[in-house]
Write an enzyme that holds these catalytic residues in place. Structure first.
Site, short mmCIF file in Angstrom:
data_model
loop_
_atom_site.label_atom_id
_atom_site.label_comp_id
_atom_site.label_asym_id
_atom_site.label_seq_id
_atom_site.Cartn_x
_atom_site.Cartn_y
_atom_site.Cartn_z
N ALA A 115 0.85 -1.19 0.00
CA ALA A 115 0.00 0.00 0.00
C ALA A 115 0.89 1.25 0.00
CB ALA A 115 -0.97 -0.04 1.17
N SER A 116 0.62 2.22 0.86
CA SER A 116 1.35 3.49 0.80
C SER A 116 2.78 3.41 1.34
CB SER A 116 0.58 4.58 1.56
OG SER A 116 -0.54 4.99 0.80
N VAL A 117 3.17 2.31 1.95
CA VAL A 117 4.58 2.13 2.28
C VAL A 117 5.41 2.09 0.99
CG1 VAL A 117 6.25 0.53 3.34
CG2 VAL A 117 4.10 1.04 4.49
#
Length: 409
Positions: A115-117
């Site tokens: 995801a946003s990592v």
């Protein structure tokens, strides 16, 4: 017994003659080595306190195992964990299922959608191209996409979420004609050119978290490098760091064999991919906790970019921040004061059945990596885990004992 580094243990065990040869070799290797055409200095060193012993490592590992078993049993945590201190892995574990329908168990080798990592890898790609002299942070988006209808937006503003652009995951729902057709990064740009969805703010006015901005950064990487974003990441980051279980999403990911987690709803129903998954840069990287440990360790070297370049990534750039203790944002990293007074760099993610979290404390070379494929609110314990690892008063173990005792109930 005081914990010794691998290098010190090796020196103790070597015969004198071999030690002399190794010393000469080390003196020669003290010169900078080449890594992807760049100069690499030895890993950043850190002082290890005498209290960090083999016994303390074992004790901390047992405590963390009790804590996460408690979170798995009582709060429904389903995922993998890796914790480090002073560059050493002190704990790693896997809890629950990779796929509830197939009853496949998770292992620490299981890859999750980050995801946003993923954003920190996008930022690194931009920083690498900047060091290569291929772009500047003050370049405008129009320098790479002349038809782009929003003026005054720079690469730096995309990196720090200060572009003001509206979220493509929202306007694509209205503007993309065929939900059965995958959306690409170029399609996002085309939609913005054709329909000019109204931005939320003018550029450089305030921080406003933007997935659109990071999808544009991935497109700029492709434009400058003349390679696909996936190829650039593989050739310049994943392969050099030997991140063998890390890759970007493609429509074929569902057919891949190997240890790959399936995303689920909070009710353990399988979450299927959709037309938005093929946009990269803001999300879309798959990895496991062991590969993310390699990534963490590489950030203490100059294998990818210089110390000076990396320092800027960990420097806050939010405009009009009201309070000194508020969180800040660098290049793909959030900056957060910890309970013990240190400053952590971290990022979380939530996308299509996956919850992810990667926190680093550069002061003591420690990391907390948690990947989950069941977003059921079990990440609400993160504050407790941070206090456990970074108690407000380092000389006091009361906070640790309280949390550890709770897990035994």
């Amino acid at each position: 017994m005081v914990f010794l580094s691998a290098k010190r243990l090796l020196y103790r065990c070597l015969p004198a003659s071999l030690f002399c040869l190794l010393l000469l070799s080390c003196q020669e290797s003290g010169k900078k080595k080449k890594f992807w055409g760049k100069e690499e200095e030895t890993k950043e060193e850190i002082a290890i306190p005498a209290s960090f012993t083999a016994d303390s490592v074992r004790k901390l590992g047992h405590q963390l195992d009790s804590v996460f078993k408690h979170f798995h049993k009582r709060r429904g945590f389903n995922g993998t964990v890796l914790v480090t201190k002073y560059d050493q892995v002190v704990y790693k574990g896997a809890f629950g299922m990779a796929d509830f329908y197939k009853k496949d168990s998770l292992t620490v080798e299981t890859a999750f959608q980050l995801a946003s990592v993923s954003k920190q890898f996008t930022a690194m790609a931009i920083m690498m191209l900047k060091e290569d002299g291929e772009l500047r942070y003050e370049d405008s988006v129009q320098q790479y996409f002349p038809e782009f209808p929003y003026h005054g937006i720079t690469i730096r503003q995309l990196l720090t979420h200060q572009s003001g652009l509206s979220n493509y995951t929202y306007f694509s729902d209205k503007l993309w004609p065929d939900r059965n057709k995958n959306l690409t990064n170029q399609d996002v740009i085309n939609l913005m050119v054709a329909h000019q969805p109204r931005p939320y703010y003018k550029p450089n006015v305030r921080f406003d978290y933007s997935n659109t901005g990071y999808s544009l950064l991935a497109s700029i990487v492709e434009k400058v490098s003349k390679k696909s974003f996936a190829t650039f990441l593989r050739e310049r980051i994943f392969e050099p760091l030997e991140m063998k279980n890390t890759f970007t999403y493609s429509p074929d990911v569902a057919t891949l064999t190997g240890k790959i987690a399936t995303g689920h709803t909070r009710f353990r129903q399988k979450r299927t991919s959709d037309y938005l998954d093929t946009v990269l840069g803001d999300k879309g990287i798959y990895s496991n906790v062991e590969d993310l440990y390699k990534w963490d360790q590489a950030l203490y070297t100059q294998k990818l970019v210089s110390k000076e370049t990396l320092k800027e990534a960990f420097t806050g750039g939010i405009l009009n921040k009201k309070k000194k203790q508020e969180e800040d944002y660098g290049f793909g990293w959030r900056l957060k004061p910890l309970e013990n007074g240190d400053t952590a760099v971290y990022h979380g993610g939530l996308w299509h059945g996956f919850s992810t979290y990667l926190l680093r404390n550069p002061k003591e070379h420690s990391a907390l990596i948690i990947l989950s494929n069941l977003p059921n609110g079990s990440f609400s314990y993160l504050q407790e885990i941070r206090k456990f690892l970074y108690p407000p008063h380092p000389d006091s173990v009361a906070q640790n004992q309280k949390l550890a005792a709770r897990t035994r109930r």
